[in-house]
Design an enzyme around this catalytic site. Sequence first.
Site, PDB file in Angstrom:
ATOM      1  CB  SER A   7      -0.914   0.017   1.224  1.00 29.27           C
ATOM      2  OG  SER A   7      -1.493   1.301   1.325  1.00 29.27           O
ATOM      3  CG  HIS A  32      -3.829  -1.597  -1.735  1.00 32.21           C
ATOM      4  ND1 HIS A  32      -4.909  -2.332  -2.184  1.00 32.21           N
ATOM      5  CD2 HIS A  32      -4.267  -0.916  -0.640  1.00 32.21           C
ATOM      6  CE1 HIS A  32      -5.953  -2.124  -1.385  1.00 32.21           C
ATOM      7  NE2 HIS A  32      -5.595  -1.257  -0.439  1.00 32.21           N
ATOM      8  CG  ASP A  34      -5.164   2.079   1.047  1.00 33.58           C
ATOM      9  OD1 ASP A  34      -6.138   1.332   0.830  1.00 33.58           O
ATOM     10  OD2 ASP A  34      -4.077   1.671   1.515  1.00 33.58           O
ATOM     11  CG  MET A  36      -8.575   6.674   3.149  1.00 34.08           C
ATOM     12  SD  MET A  36      -7.663   6.647   4.713  1.00 34.08           S
ATOM     13  CE  MET A  36      -6.812   5.074   4.567  1.00 34.08           C
ATOM     14  CG  HIS A  65      -9.295  -0.044  -0.526  1.00 36.80           C
ATOM     15  ND1 HIS A  65      -8.728  -0.355   0.691  1.00 36.80           N
ATOM     16  CD2 HIS A  65     -10.637  -0.106  -0.327  1.00 36.80           C
ATOM     17  CE1 HIS A  65      -9.684  -0.604   1.579  1.00 36.80           C
ATOM     18  NE2 HIS A  65     -10.855  -0.444   0.982  1.00 36.80           N
ATOM     19  CG  MET A  67     -11.379   2.789   2.228  1.00 38.81           C
ATOM     20  SD  MET A  67      -9.848   2.735   3.176  1.00 38.81           S
ATOM     21  CE  MET A  67      -8.671   2.962   1.859  1.00 38.81           C
ATOM     22  CG  MET A 136     -11.826  -3.490   4.820  1.00 39.39           C
ATOM     23  SD  MET A 136     -10.298  -2.925   4.029  1.00 39.39           S
ATOM     24  CE  MET A 136      -9.411  -2.190   5.400  1.00 39.39           C
ATOM     25  CG  ASP A 174      -6.287  -3.295   2.872  1.00 33.85           C
ATOM     26  OD1 ASP A 174      -5.237  -3.067   3.480  1.00 33.85           O
ATOM     27  OD2 ASP A 174      -6.896  -2.428   2.211  1.00 33.85           O
TER      28      ASP A 174
END
Length: 215
Positions: A7, A32, A34, A36, A65, A67, A136, A174
């Site tokens: 990540s 990866h 992330d 958010m 990913h 979020m 998760m 993850d």
Amino acid sequence: MAEIAPSILAADFGNLQRDVEMLNASSAGYIHVDVMDGVFVPNISFGIPVCEAVYKHAAKPLDVHLMIEKPDRYFEAFKKAGAWGLTVHYEACTHLHRNIQHLKELGLSAGVALNPHTPIELLSDILEDIDLVLIMSVNPGFGGQKFIENTYKKIAKLNALREKFGYSFKIEVDGGVNLDNAPQLVKEGVDILVAGSFVFNSNDPAATIEKLKNS
Ligand code: DX5
Ligand code: ZN
């Protein structure tokens, strides 16, 4: 043997190119990413421009990913920013089936993530349509949290369903992944291990990726 998706959240953002090039030269299978939004999760990481910057230097597929609430608003933008696949949260999508079809129309790998409290059974009517299920193993929002032990059971159940019905989705895990839990995760059926702080905080991240891969 699982693929490793380090990540980028745990990378040094001041040296992003250097860290992406380190991953290119390692045995990582994916990078990866992330994202958010500060609404779905209590933290803001980065968005489309940083994804683009990673893509510019990346030689590995970007596993993004999301979020974020109502992620479908940004599917096209993340595709343009270089995403290979997008993973949305079950908890953030009212019309998950429609969102999955949208991802497929865009030619992206279609993933669905489940928070630790969300049972896998809630995906039973959509499992045949998706390319990846992300379990998760921490509550999303931050790197460096402690692995939740119940994850093993959840993955075993999901893997059993996959075998029973012959589904082809990949299983990704993850949060809090390290060399202590990786062997059992792989044994229970995980195909892709995401690891952030364990990789980037180690003395030799490329060697750590290799060790995780062989676990
Ligand atoms: C958590 C993120 C994870 C995180 C993993 O919300 O989805 O991908 O970066 O970091 P570690 O491996 O440090 O738990
Ligand atoms: Zn993630």
